[in-house]
Scaffold this motif. Sequence first.
Motif, PDB file in Angstrom:
ATOM      1  N   TYR A   1     -17.836 -46.337 -10.410  1.00  0.00           N
ATOM      2  CA  TYR A   1     -16.733 -46.215  -9.461  1.00  0.00           C
ATOM      3  C   TYR A   1     -17.169 -45.182  -8.433  1.00  0.00           C
ATOM      4  N   GLU A   2     -17.315 -45.616  -7.175  1.00  0.00           N
ATOM      5  CA  GLU A   2     -17.691 -44.705  -6.104  1.00  0.00           C
ATOM      6  C   GLU A   2     -16.415 -44.074  -5.544  1.00  0.00           C
ATOM      7  N   ALA A   3     -16.230 -42.809  -5.852  1.00  0.00           N
ATOM      8  CA  ALA A   3     -15.019 -42.100  -5.436  1.00  0.00           C
ATOM      9  C   ALA A   3     -15.273 -41.362  -4.136  1.00  0.00           C
ATOM     10  N   LEU A   4     -14.484 -41.657  -3.120  1.00  0.00           N
ATOM     11  CA  LEU A   4     -14.572 -40.970  -1.834  1.00  0.00           C
ATOM     12  C   LEU A   4     -13.893 -39.602  -1.974  1.00  0.00           C
ATOM     13  N   HIS A   5     -14.645 -38.543  -1.737  1.00  0.00           N
ATOM     14  CA  HIS A   5     -14.123 -37.192  -1.971  1.00  0.00           C
ATOM     15  C   HIS A   5     -12.874 -36.892  -1.157  1.00  0.00           C
TER      16      HIS A   5
ATOM     17  N   GLY B   1     -23.343 -37.631  -3.222  1.00  0.00           N
ATOM     18  CA  GLY B   1     -23.900 -37.391  -1.896  1.00  0.00           C
ATOM     19  C   GLY B   1     -23.234 -38.273  -0.861  1.00  0.00           C
ATOM     20  N   GLY B   2     -23.268 -37.816   0.389  1.00  0.00           N
ATOM     21  CA  GLY B   2     -22.677 -38.583   1.480  1.00  0.00           C
ATOM     22  C   GLY B   2     -21.170 -38.704   1.404  1.00  0.00           C
ATOM     23  N   GLY B   3     -20.527 -37.746   0.726  1.00  0.00           N
ATOM     24  CA  GLY B   3     -19.072 -37.784   0.629  1.00  0.00           C
ATOM     25  C   GLY B   3     -18.555 -38.608  -0.527  1.00  0.00           C
ATOM     26  N   TYR B   4     -19.458 -39.192  -1.318  1.00  0.00           N
ATOM     27  CA  TYR B   4     -19.065 -40.023  -2.454  1.00  0.00           C
ATOM     28  C   TYR B   4     -19.648 -39.455  -3.743  1.00  0.00           C
ATOM     29  N   THR B   5     -18.971 -39.710  -4.841  1.00  0.00           N
ATOM     30  CA  THR B   5     -19.513 -39.431  -6.163  1.00  0.00           C
ATOM     31  C   THR B   5     -19.331 -40.672  -7.010  1.00  0.00           C
TER      32      THR B   5
END
Length: 197
Positions: free
Chosen positions: A17-21, A54-58
């Motif tokens: 799951y790519e979570a946008l910070h 990285g890039g605002g995602y985890t």
Amino acid sequence: MSGFTRDSYHYGDRLVYEALHSKWGRHHARYCGCGQDWLTTHAESAGFTVVKSGGGYTALVGPGLTEGVDEDALTANALWEAVTGTPATQDWTDPVHVVDRSPETQAALKAASAARYAQLRERTAAAKVEPASVKQVAYLDTLAAQTDPDRFDAEFAKAVKGSGILPRGEAETAGRAVRRLTRASARKLITALVGHR
């Protein structure tokens, strides 16, 4: 956008799951408000594991989110409850974004990218030799009339530096000088003169 992803290059064979910070940070601030980091304080302590960041995602994996779930009925309810401390109410399912990393797809993407950049290089090269457009010349005529002559000469010299175009001659009018410019040097001069207005 946050979402479920399969990408063999970044995550192997795992569903993540790519979570946008920014998104989850807002959820956490609004519904929890403890002032601590939503990821380390809530998500990781609830058993979720960071696969890549990285890039605002985890990219996260963990129980109820990507493990022990029906992949045809995915929701982020487990993460919501962990991060916000409130009951989750997501009653829609999220699709899985699958990134195709097959050799054929990668070759096609590489070819498309090469073609796109080749066109950009051609346009850039053409702009260095093609004469300034009628619109550029007309606009530069207007700018020259509104600019101090010394300032115009200085910016003209900068715009043509390294192009093979000579600086404005002592007896040369601004109008005649701008007609010697290429599209690229005219663009540089316009940008400089507009920036000093």
